[in-house]
Design a protein around this motif. Structure first.
Motif, PDB file in Angstrom:
ATOM      1  N   LEU A   2       0.834  -1.202   0.000  1.00 29.22           N
ATOM      2  CA  LEU A   2       0.000   0.000   0.000  1.00 29.22           C
ATOM      3  C   LEU A   2       0.870   1.253   0.000  1.00 29.22           C
ATOM      4  CD1 LEU A   2      -2.464  -1.159   2.781  1.00 29.22           C
ATOM      5  CD2 LEU A   2      -2.893  -1.122   0.320  1.00 29.22           C
ATOM      6  N   VAL A   5      -2.524   6.070   1.485  1.00 30.26           N
ATOM      7  CA  VAL A   5      -3.818   5.397   1.494  1.00 30.26           C
ATOM      8  C   VAL A   5      -4.546   5.612   2.820  1.00 30.26           C
ATOM      9  CG1 VAL A   5      -3.073   3.135   2.357  1.00 30.26           C
ATOM     10  CG2 VAL A   5      -4.996   3.272   0.783  1.00 30.26           C
ATOM     11  N   GLU A  24     -10.570   4.473   1.566  1.00 29.76           N
ATOM     12  CA  GLU A  24     -10.265   4.108   0.186  1.00 29.76           C
ATOM     13  C   GLU A  24     -10.253   2.588   0.017  1.00 29.76           C
ATOM     14  OE1 GLU A  24      -7.102   6.896  -1.723  1.00 29.76           O
ATOM     15  OE2 GLU A  24      -6.686   6.816   0.440  1.00 29.76           O
ATOM     16  N   ILE A  25      -9.740   1.904   1.023  1.00 35.30           N
ATOM     17  CA  ILE A  25      -9.711   0.440   0.967  1.00 35.30           C
ATOM     18  C   ILE A  25     -11.135  -0.108   1.040  1.00 35.30           C
ATOM     19  CG2 ILE A  25      -8.920  -1.648   2.140  1.00 35.30           C
ATOM     20  CD1 ILE A  25      -6.436  -0.016   2.997  1.00 35.30           C
ATOM     21  N   GLU A  83     -13.837   1.406   0.076  1.00 39.33           N
ATOM     22  CA  GLU A  83     -14.458   1.720  -1.214  1.00 39.33           C
ATOM     23  C   GLU A  83     -14.032   0.725  -2.298  1.00 39.33           C
ATOM     24  OE1 GLU A  83     -14.105   5.358  -4.349  1.00 39.33           O
ATOM     25  OE2 GLU A  83     -14.319   5.895  -2.231  1.00 39.33           O
ATOM     26  N   LEU A  84     -12.771   0.385  -2.315  1.00 37.60           N
ATOM     27  CA  LEU A  84     -12.259  -0.554  -3.305  1.00 37.60           C
ATOM     28  C   LEU A  84     -12.876  -1.940  -3.135  1.00 37.60           C
ATOM     29  CD1 LEU A  84     -10.169  -1.089  -5.595  1.00 37.60           C
ATOM     30  CD2 LEU A  84      -8.569  -1.714  -3.795  1.00 37.60           C
ATOM     31  N   PHE A  85     -12.923  -2.441  -1.903  1.00 45.06           N
ATOM     32  CA  PHE A  85     -13.428  -3.785  -1.663  1.00 45.06           C
ATOM     33  C   PHE A  85     -14.949  -3.850  -1.629  1.00 45.06           C
ATOM     34  CE2 PHE A  85      -9.037  -4.447  -0.712  1.00 45.06           C
ATOM     35  CZ  PHE A  85      -8.813  -5.784  -1.020  1.00 45.06           C
ATOM     36  N   ARG A 145     -16.933  -2.937  -3.744  1.00 44.06           N
ATOM     37  CA  ARG A 145     -17.426  -3.327  -5.075  1.00 44.06           C
ATOM     38  C   ARG A 145     -17.717  -4.824  -5.129  1.00 44.06           C
ATOM     39  NH1 ARG A 145     -13.147  -1.230  -9.308  1.00 44.06           N
ATOM     40  NH2 ARG A 145     -11.832  -2.403  -7.870  1.00 44.06           N
TER      41      ARG A 145
END
Length: 120
Positions: free
Chosen positions: A77, A81, A85-86, A88-90, A92
């Motif tokens: 990472l 970061v 943000e993490i 939000e990424l996961f 999905r």
């Protein structure tokens, strides 16, 4: 671990500029970075342990009898970061139960709500 993340975390821990840590003119930059990496590893393990993570499972000698099917280790990472943000990424891929991101930000833990979502 990303060397730039290690340098950022170590500089912050010692209240100094990253450029001072990486100064090529100063003695023993390799030693300074090695010590910085050791510091970052210890602080990362401490934070993960405080959050209930079995840090012994990271060693070759000690493997858990059964691995979690909902928890993932996230590595490499950037220091910039943020936990959001993490998430939000996961997100999905499904509902995120929690993210553990130590202040060192060299790695984090993502726990999904269900095994099916974690497999995606």
């Amino acid at each position: 671990m990303r060397p730039d993340t290690v340098a950022d975390a170590a500089a912050k821990a010692h209240d100094m500029k990253k450029s001072d840590l990486l100064d090529m003119e100063a003695e023993s930059m390799a030693v300074r970075m090695s010590l910085a990496e050791t510091l970052v590893i210890e602080r990362t393990k401490q934070k993960l342990a405080e959050e209930g993570v079995n840090v012994a499972a990271f060693t070759v000698e000690v493997k858990p009898k059964e691995r979690s099917r909902t928890v993932m280790l996230v590595k490499n990472l950037p220091y910039s970061v943020e936990a959001g943000e993490i998430v939000e990424l996961f997100a999905r891929f499904g509902d995120v139960g929690r993210v553990v991101l130590p202040e060192t930000k060299t790695m984090g833990i993502v726990e999904m709500i269900s095994e099916g979502e974690a497999k995606r």
